[in-house]
Design a protein around this motif. Structure first.
Motif, PDB file in Angstrom:
ATOM      1  N   ALA A  47       0.841  -1.198   0.000  1.00  0.00           N
ATOM      2  CA  ALA A  47       0.000   0.000   0.000  1.00  0.00           C
ATOM      3  C   ALA A  47       0.876   1.248   0.000  1.00  0.00           C
ATOM      4  CB  ALA A  47      -0.916   0.006   1.219  1.00  0.00           C
ATOM      5  N   HIS A  48       0.311   2.343  -0.459  1.00  0.00           N
ATOM      6  CA  HIS A  48       1.014   3.627  -0.431  1.00  0.00           C
ATOM      7  C   HIS A  48       1.462   3.957   0.982  1.00  0.00           C
ATOM      8  CE1 HIS A  48       1.895   7.853  -1.433  1.00  0.00           C
ATOM      9  NE2 HIS A  48       1.234   8.177  -0.333  1.00  0.00           N
ATOM     10  N   GLY A  49       0.564   3.726   1.954  1.00  0.00           N
ATOM     11  CA  GLY A  49       0.867   4.007   3.351  1.00  0.00           C
ATOM     12  C   GLY A  49       0.353   5.367   3.770  1.00  0.00           C
ATOM     13  N   SER A  50       0.329   5.611   5.075  1.00  0.00           N
ATOM     14  CA  SER A  50      -0.134   6.888   5.616  1.00  0.00           C
ATOM     15  C   SER A  50       0.432   7.072   7.016  1.00  0.00           C
ATOM     16  CB  SER A  50      -1.663   6.944   5.670  1.00  0.00           C
ATOM     17  OG  SER A  50      -2.104   8.159   6.249  1.00  0.00           O
ATOM     18  N   SER A  51       0.694   8.316   7.354  1.00  0.00           N
ATOM     19  CA  SER A  51       1.106   8.630   8.728  1.00  0.00           C
ATOM     20  C   SER A  51      -0.105   8.878   9.614  1.00  0.00           C
ATOM     21  CB  SER A  51       2.026   9.863   8.739  1.00  0.00           C
ATOM     22  OG  SER A  51       1.372  10.975   8.153  1.00  0.00           O
ATOM     23  N   ASN A  52      -1.300   8.797   9.027  1.00  0.00           N
ATOM     24  CA  ASN A  52      -2.551   8.982   9.755  1.00  0.00           C
ATOM     25  C   ASN A  52      -3.179   7.606  10.008  1.00  0.00           C
ATOM     26  OD1 ASN A  52      -5.303   9.526  10.468  1.00  0.00           O
ATOM     27  ND2 ASN A  52      -5.103  11.571   9.581  1.00  0.00           N
ATOM     28  N   SER A  53      -3.375   7.249  11.257  1.00  0.00           N
ATOM     29  CA  SER A  53      -3.863   5.908  11.591  1.00  0.00           C
ATOM     30  C   SER A  53      -5.265   5.625  11.051  1.00  0.00           C
ATOM     31  CB  SER A  53      -3.851   5.703  13.114  1.00  0.00           C
ATOM     32  OG  SER A  53      -4.697   6.650  13.752  1.00  0.00           O
ATOM     33  N   ALA A  54      -5.997   6.683  10.686  1.00  0.00           N
ATOM     34  CA  ALA A  54      -7.343   6.480  10.138  1.00  0.00           C
ATOM     35  C   ALA A  54      -7.305   5.686   8.838  1.00  0.00           C
ATOM     36  CB  ALA A  54      -8.027   7.824   9.918  1.00  0.00           C
ATOM     37  N   ALA A  55      -6.168   5.732   8.148  1.00  0.00           N
ATOM     38  CA  ALA A  55      -6.046   5.024   6.872  1.00  0.00           C
ATOM     39  C   ALA A  55      -5.928   3.519   7.069  1.00  0.00           C
ATOM     40  CB  ALA A  55      -4.841   5.542   6.096  1.00  0.00           C
ATOM     41  N   ASN A  56      -5.679   3.085   8.294  1.00  0.00           N
ATOM     42  CA  ASN A  56      -5.477   1.652   8.548  1.00  0.00           C
ATOM     43  C   ASN A  56      -6.731   0.826   8.322  1.00  0.00           C
ATOM     44  OD1 ASN A  56      -2.819   2.154   9.232  1.00  0.00           O
ATOM     45  ND2 ASN A  56      -3.216   2.217  11.432  1.00  0.00           N
ATOM     46  N   SER A  57      -7.896   1.448   8.390  1.00  0.00           N
ATOM     47  CA  SER A  57      -9.147   0.698   8.250  1.00  0.00           C
ATOM     48  C   SER A  57      -9.228  -0.019   6.901  1.00  0.00           C
ATOM     49  CB  SER A  57     -10.348   1.624   8.417  1.00  0.00           C
ATOM     50  OG  SER A  57     -10.397   2.156   9.714  1.00  0.00           O
ATOM     51  N   ALA A  58      -8.776   0.653   5.844  1.00  0.00           N
ATOM     52  CA  ALA A  58      -8.826   0.037   4.510  1.00  0.00           C
ATOM     53  C   ALA A  58      -7.863  -1.142   4.425  1.00  0.00           C
ATOM     54  CB  ALA A  58      -8.493   1.078   3.445  1.00  0.00           C
ATOM     55  N   LEU A  59      -6.653  -0.951   4.942  1.00  0.00           N
ATOM     56  CA  LEU A  59      -5.664  -2.026   4.900  1.00  0.00           C
ATOM     57  C   LEU A  59      -6.103  -3.204   5.759  1.00  0.00           C
ATOM     58  CD1 LEU A  59      -3.001  -2.995   3.815  1.00  0.00           C
ATOM     59  CD2 LEU A  59      -1.824  -1.672   5.586  1.00  0.00           C
ATOM     60  N   ASP A  60      -6.669  -2.912   6.923  1.00  0.00           N
ATOM     61  CA  ASP A  60      -7.167  -3.980   7.798  1.00  0.00           C
ATOM     62  C   ASP A  60      -8.296  -4.764   7.125  1.00  0.00           C
ATOM     63  OD1 ASP A  60      -5.367  -3.290   9.755  1.00  0.00           O
ATOM     64  OD2 ASP A  60      -6.802  -2.133  10.945  1.00  0.00           O
ATOM     65  N   ASN A  61      -9.122  -4.075   6.350  1.00  0.00           N
ATOM     66  CA  ASN A  61     -10.209  -4.743   5.639  1.00  0.00           C
ATOM     67  C   ASN A  61      -9.663  -5.791   4.674  1.00  0.00           C
ATOM     68  OD1 ASN A  61     -12.910  -5.221   4.826  1.00  0.00           O
ATOM     69  ND2 ASN A  61     -12.745  -3.744   3.157  1.00  0.00           N
TER      70      ASN A  61
END
Length: 265
Positions: free
Chosen positions: A9-23
């Protein structure tokens, strides 16, 4: 043969983006319980930002080294990108040099991004237009918020074709790029001229990181939400990455299934 899956994944420094990766991780674990799966980030900018925050950030090459040491011999690197831009191109370069000093694999296959051809553009644009049941197509505008691609001609062409497909199917749908602030100014002006009073902002981004939280839906004057609001239009931001929607996540899963078939072939 010992198979492995690496979700890139591109990645993010914002933990809110983790929901998509966790899915996606949950879907992979449910479908392939006997295949080890790991995640890694492809953005050098994000990797540096996380490092400054003191957070461990898995890179592609670092994670490949770990998986090779664990005995993985056959691996799929599944892209979680929207387009085959520069970061996906880097994945293909890594696969072309899959046997190196740090790691070695018998076989490595890339899993494709969400959009790679005209058929996928046509299908996904149809899905986009039905993704928000609360939107009334005749009364409400839809603004699709894409990242944009400065460094990949192929990626730029995909965005151009997608914009044409989306806007030709729905006269009240628009696509703009975050890397071109001029896009949202023009879109907001068009919606104002049309007389519509409500617009939904939907990310064409995998996760709901800073681009979604701040650039699209932030409270500052230059956020897309507030640029639209300044025209007297009610702006309704959908603060979810498309990787959180099963209708899109399942398409990435289809790409993973195809890659695993090639791994077995």
């Amino acid at each position: 043969m010992k198979k492995g899956i690496l979700l890139a994944a591109h990645g993010s420094s914002n933990s809110a983006a983790n929901s998509a990766l966790d899915n996606i991780l949950n879907k992979v674990a449910a479908e392939y319980p006997n295949i080890p799966a790991k995640k890694a980030y492809t953005s050098d900018h994000i990797l540096r930002a996380l490092s400054k925050q003191g957070k461990h950030s898995p890179s592609i090459k670092g994670t490949l080294k770990e998986m090779s040491a664990e005995g993985i011999t056959h691996i799929v690197i599944q892209s979680l990108h929207v387009i085959p831009g520069s970061e996906f191109e880097n994945i293909t370069l890594i696969i072309n040099d899959i046997n190196c000093e740090d790691y070695t694999f018998t076989k490595a296959i890339p899993g494709q991004p969400l959009l790679t051809n005209i058929q996928e553009i046509d299908e996904v644009s149809d899905v986009i237009l039905t993704a928000l049941p609360e939107r009334h197509p005749e009364k409400d505008a839809l603004i699709l918020v894409a990242h944009g691609s400065r460094h990949s001609e192929n990626g730029s062409n995909i965005y151009k074709h997608f914009k044409y497909a989306l806007e030709s199917k729905d006269k009240n749908a628009y696509m703009g790029r975050l890397n071109s602030q001029d896009d949202i100014e023009k879109i907001a002006a068009k919606i104002e001229a049309s007389g519509q009073k409500r617009a939904f902002l939907l990310p064409l981004l995998f996760g709901a990181g800073n681009h979604v939280q701040k650039d699209m839906a932030g409270d500052h004057d230059e956020s897309w939400k507030n640029i639209v609001t300044s025209k007297g239009i009610e702006a309704i931001p959908v603060v979810r990455g498309i990787g959180e929607f099963d209708i899109f996540a399942d398409r990435w899963m289809d790409n993973l299934r195809n890659a695993i078939k090639k791994l077995d072939g």
